[in-house]
Design an enzyme around this catalytic site. Structure first.
Site, PDB file in Angstrom:
ATOM      1  N   GLU A 280      99.985  61.255  48.683  1.00 47.36           N
ATOM      2  CA  GLU A 280     101.269  61.959  48.646  1.00 47.36           C
ATOM      3  C   GLU A 280     102.353  61.184  49.395  1.00 47.36           C
ATOM      4  OE1 GLU A 280     100.241  65.653  50.529  1.00 47.36           O
ATOM      5  OE2 GLU A 280      98.856  66.235  48.940  1.00 47.36           O
ATOM      6  N   TYR A 323     114.534  63.770  65.661  1.00 46.68           N
ATOM      7  CA  TYR A 323     113.319  63.015  65.997  1.00 46.68           C
ATOM      8  C   TYR A 323     113.599  61.861  66.953  1.00 46.68           C
ATOM      9  CZ  TYR A 323     111.510  65.023  61.562  1.00 46.68           C
ATOM     10  OH  TYR A 323     111.127  65.844  60.532  1.00 46.68           O
ATOM     11  N   CYS A 350     130.450  69.471  66.482  1.00 45.67           N
ATOM     12  CA  CYS A 350     130.646  69.934  67.858  1.00 45.67           C
ATOM     13  C   CYS A 350     129.326  70.122  68.589  1.00 45.67           C
ATOM     14  CB  CYS A 350     131.458  71.215  67.830  1.00 45.67           C
ATOM     15  SG  CYS A 350     133.023  70.950  67.008  1.00 45.67           S
TER      16      CYS A 350
HETATM   17  C1  LIG Z   1     101.232  67.500  53.214  1.00 43.29           C
HETATM   18  C2  LIG Z   1     102.220  66.382  53.208  1.00 43.29           C
HETATM   19  N1  LIG Z   1     102.075  65.413  52.300  1.00 43.29           N
HETATM   20  C3  LIG Z   1     102.933  64.360  52.245  1.00 43.29           C
HETATM   21  C4  LIG Z   1     103.971  64.242  53.128  1.00 43.29           C
HETATM   22  C5  LIG Z   1     104.895  63.073  52.999  1.00 43.29           C
HETATM   23  O1  LIG Z   1     104.979  62.302  54.124  1.00 43.29           O
HETATM   24  P1  LIG Z   1     105.671  60.867  54.036  1.00 43.29           P
HETATM   25  O2  LIG Z   1     107.033  61.053  53.501  1.00 43.29           O
HETATM   26  O3  LIG Z   1     105.667  60.385  55.438  1.00 43.29           O
HETATM   27  O4  LIG Z   1     104.831  60.037  53.136  1.00 43.29           O
HETATM   28  C6  LIG Z   1     104.147  65.219  54.114  1.00 43.29           C
HETATM   29  C7  LIG Z   1     105.248  65.090  55.092  1.00 43.29           C
HETATM   30  O5  LIG Z   1     105.377  65.697  56.059  1.00 43.29           O
HETATM   31  C8  LIG Z   1     103.258  66.331  54.139  1.00 43.29           C
HETATM   32  O6  LIG Z   1     103.392  67.295  55.044  1.00 43.29           O
END
Ligand SMILES: Cc1ncc(COP(=O)(O)O)c(C=O)c1O
Length: 434
Positions: A280, A323, A350
């Site tokens: 992902e 962050y 602000c």
């Molecule tokens: C479950 C899950 N998958 C994928 C991602 C994507 O993370 P990144 O953009 O760092 O690849 C996140 C980000 O927080 C996430 O919570």
């Protein structure tokens, strides 16, 4: 399909930052500032590099919509074969509207509502990544009420404190809200077994975001893959392992995560388990492919400190404030005789927390100059807000020699859309009426 050789995004040509044939100064002039600019070729190269590294195994790149959900970007990634990691009905809508097939979508998130589960089942989601006992029970009940079978994976919390730059982006240890512990994971798979409305399709882990080393992925994957033989023995026919996202990009001088190195480390584990690999990535695909252009309004000195006040701030890019993130900032046109000062680059909002950079050596700009804030393609516009009643900026996508407006700048009227003044007489309320 190319292997996606990575080139430097937004290079400086003859002293000017460029995106393909366009000078960024020209884009700022034409479309106004603050402005998000993405370079499609950079996004595509990163997608290809990512998918190429894992070509030896059956895999699905489920792009993480939360990083940048612009429809045009989702559409192109879907055309290239990507799926989507979604966390809300809004993201489901976006990804479907962009043409990504639902059988390539994974529904993540710790707080899925009944409505979300129902709509996800109806849409034909590939898998729900389930994060608690309560959620699994709810998924079962909703699927039963629909006479459907809901595919799921349990998100395991592998108890790994991942090396991310900020505690808010670590999600793999027990102090965070994510997933279930290994023992509970086994219990949940056992509970689901024999329930006709649930189908255990995979197993899932996600340890955090902006990770630059393969090792934590190896550790997390080892932990969940070690669960697979027992689950199979007990009767689950798992199809995939999802190792989440988090693949980091360089914001400063940090070493780049070499995606082939990551593949070399984890592929043997995936092959030995005989599972489809789901990933992902969000930031890795789009992060470096975006810049935020912002114009200098004022330059002032307060005591011994220089402030460069620009027209974009925490409402456009919250990462520095939220962050404490570093983003490189450069003038889009290099001044003839640079005069470097240590400055804070701040927005008009602000809040003392409204900054894009602090204590940063920078060529001291002049009012009217345009600065480029780099590596904002991920969690840039996606986290933008209307705070201080500011209009969210336009987004431009460079494709070859075309500059597409893929999202218009919000209008003043957009800011009050959906609001009413209940005691206002009909006919009132137009722009500027009193
Ligand atoms: C479950 C899950 N998958 C994928 C991602 C994507 O993370 P990144 O953009 O760092 O690849 C996140 C980000 O927080 C996430 O919570």
């Amino acid at each position: 399909m190319g292997t996606g050789v990575l080139t430097v995004p937004f290079p400086r040509v003859d002293g000017e930052l460029c995106a393909g044939p366009f000078r960024l100064s020209e884009l700022a002039e034409r479309f106004g500032t603050p402005l998000y600019v993405y370079h499609l070729e950079q996004i595509e190269a990163r997608y290809h590099a990512f998918t190429h590294a894992f070509r030896e195994v059956d895999h699905l790149v489920a792009y993480s919509v939360k990083a940048n959900g612009n429809l045009a970007i989702l559409h192109r990634l879907g055309q290239l074969g990507a799926g989507a990691d979604i966390v809300s009905l809004g993201e489901l809508y976006r990804a479907r509207r962009a043409g990504i097939p639902t059988e390539r979508m994974l529904y993540a998130g710790v707080g899925k509502t009944e409505e979300e589960l129902r709509e996800g089942i109806e849409a034909g989601i590939y898998s729900f990544n389930v994060e608690s006992r309560g959620e699994l029970k709810r998924l079962d009940a909703v699927a039963a009420s629909m006479g459907a079978v809901a595919p799921f994976a349990i998100r395991v919390n592998p108890e790994i404190v991942s090396p991310t730059p900020h505690e808010y982006t670590r999600t793999g240890h027990a102090e965070t809200k994510f997933g279930v512990m290994v023992d509970e994971g086994f219990e949940l798979y056992a509970w689901a077994r024999g329930r006709p409305h649930l189908r255990a399709r995979g197993i899932d882990v996600h340890i955090g975001s902006q990770i630059l080393e393969p090792r934590p992925y190896f550790d997390a994957l080892s932990r969940v893959i070690a669960m697979v033989p027992r689950l199979r023995e007990e009767g689950d026919e798992l199809e995939f392992v999802d190792i989440g996202g988090g693949y980091g990009v360089p914001y400063d001088a940090e070493p780049r995560l070499v995606i082939e190195d990551l593949a070399n480390v984890i592929l043997p584990l995936v092959k030995s388990a005989g599972l489809r690999l789901v990933m992902e990535p969000g930031r890795f695909i789009v992060g470096e492919a975006g810049v935020l252009l912002t114009r200098v309004e004022y330059v002032k000195r307060l005591g011994t400190k220089w402030f460069v006040i620009v027209d974009g701030g925490m409402s456009e890019l919250i990462r520095p404030s939220h962050y404490d993130a570093y983003h490189a900032i450069e003038p889009v046109v290099m001044p003839g005789a640079p005069h470097i000062e240590v400055v804070d680059v701040v927005g008009p909002i602000c809040e003392s927390g409204d900054f894009l950079a602090r204590a940063r050596p920078l060529e001291l700009p002049e009012p009217g100059d345009v600065l480029a804030v780099r590596t904002v393609g991920a969690y840039g516009f996606a986290m933008a807000s209307n705070y201080n009643a500011r209009r969210r900026p336009a987004e431009i996508l460079i494709e070859g020699d075309q500059a597409h407006v893929v999202r218009e700048r919000e209008t003043i009227e957009d800011l009050v859309r959906g609001e009413t003044i209940p005691w206002e007489k009909p006919g009132k309320g137009g722009r500027g009426e009193r």
